[in-house]
Design an enzyme around this catalytic site. Structure first.
Site, PDB file in Angstrom:
ATOM      1  N   ARG A  97      -0.223  -3.350  -2.469  1.00 58.35           N
ATOM      2  CA  ARG A  97       0.413  -2.577  -1.393  1.00 58.35           C
ATOM      3  C   ARG A  97       1.708  -2.024  -1.947  1.00 58.35           C
ATOM      4  NH1 ARG A  97      -0.029   0.141   3.389  1.00 58.35           N
ATOM      5  NH2 ARG A  97       1.618  -0.384   4.816  1.00 58.35           N
TER       6      ARG A  97
ATOM      7  N   GLU B 269     -10.721  -1.934  -0.921  1.00 64.73           N
ATOM      8  CA  GLU B 269     -10.773  -2.333  -2.329  1.00 64.73           C
ATOM      9  C   GLU B 269     -11.166  -3.803  -2.463  1.00 64.73           C
ATOM     10  OE1 GLU B 269      -7.212   0.714  -3.744  1.00 64.73           O
ATOM     11  OE2 GLU B 269      -6.879  -1.452  -3.864  1.00 64.73           O
TER      12      GLU B 269
ATOM     13  N   GLY C 271      -5.994  15.823  -5.371  1.00 62.02           N
ATOM     14  CA  GLY C 271      -6.999  16.789  -4.980  1.00 62.02           C
ATOM     15  C   GLY C 271      -8.434  16.294  -5.104  1.00 62.02           C
TER      16      GLY C 271
ATOM     17  N   ASP D 143       5.162  -3.163  -0.739  1.00 64.89           N
ATOM     18  CA  ASP D 143       5.540  -4.555  -0.999  1.00 64.89           C
ATOM     19  C   ASP D 143       5.884  -4.812  -2.464  1.00 64.89           C
ATOM     20  OD1 ASP D 143       4.971  -4.996   1.661  1.00 64.89           O
ATOM     21  OD2 ASP D 143       3.115  -6.090   1.294  1.00 64.89           O
ATOM     22  N   THR D 144       5.078  -4.253  -3.367  1.00 61.32           N
ATOM     23  CA  THR D 144       5.231  -4.651  -4.778  1.00 61.32           C
ATOM     24  C   THR D 144       5.178  -3.500  -5.774  1.00 61.32           C
ATOM     25  OG1 THR D 144       2.852  -5.003  -5.152  1.00 61.32           O
ATOM     26  CG2 THR D 144       4.127  -6.877  -4.270  1.00 61.32           C
TER      27      THR D 144
END
Length: 160
Positions: free
Chosen positions: A17, A84, A50, A20-21
């Protein structure tokens, strides 16, 4: 079927994220992996502008030997992170691909959905989105639970 050495374009896929990191731990990890000449798939480097993101992300995960989800407090706020993670778990179960989780300033019981910390994210963010059906949400929760059972690294208050 186990992942074979000739199937993989990348050695590592990193999921994180950004808020966050991204500018801290993940950036450091990415730099160090590259310094060691490890082929890394990371969105900021491998997703051309794109182009449609989802096929490229799935290709990156499928063509990596190891996935490293950096699960932070805001990880479950991101639909992309959960997508993911679910794909990583799918490859882990179906192809024997490795997952090396990093639990970044979170509790393992949160990851295993035993506390309400991440549940709030699902209630506030994902269940209210009409694009997310219950089966998808349960799949994301299951992926979190599976990753929570994998021995990884627990990092608390990392500096530098």
């Amino acid at each position: 079927m186990a992942a074979s050495d000739d199937c993989c374009n990348y050695q590592v896929f990193i999921s994180y994220r950004w808020e966050d990191t991204g500018n801290t731990f993940t950036g450091f990890l990415h730099s160090e992996l590259k310094r060691e000449r490890i082929d890394v798939f990371i969105d900021i480097e491998n997703l051309p502008r794109g182009e449609e993101m989802l096929p490229k992300l799935f290709q990156g995960i499928e063509s990596s030997k190891i996935s490293i989800p950096i699960i932070s407090k805001g990880y479950t706020d991101s639909k992309w992170c959960l997508i993911e993670l679910a794909k990583m778990v799918e490859c882990y179960k179906s192809r024997g691909q490795k997952i090396l989780p990093i639990f970044f300033d979170v509790e393992l019981n949160d990851i295993k959905m035993k506390n309400k910390t991440f549940e709030a994210s699902f209630e506030q963010q994902h269940k209210k989105d009409p694009k997310n059906d219950e089966q998808t949400i349960q799949g994301w929760k299951h992926a979190l639970s599976v990753v929570g059972e994998i021995k990884g690294f627990e990092l608390k208050e990392v500096n530098g």
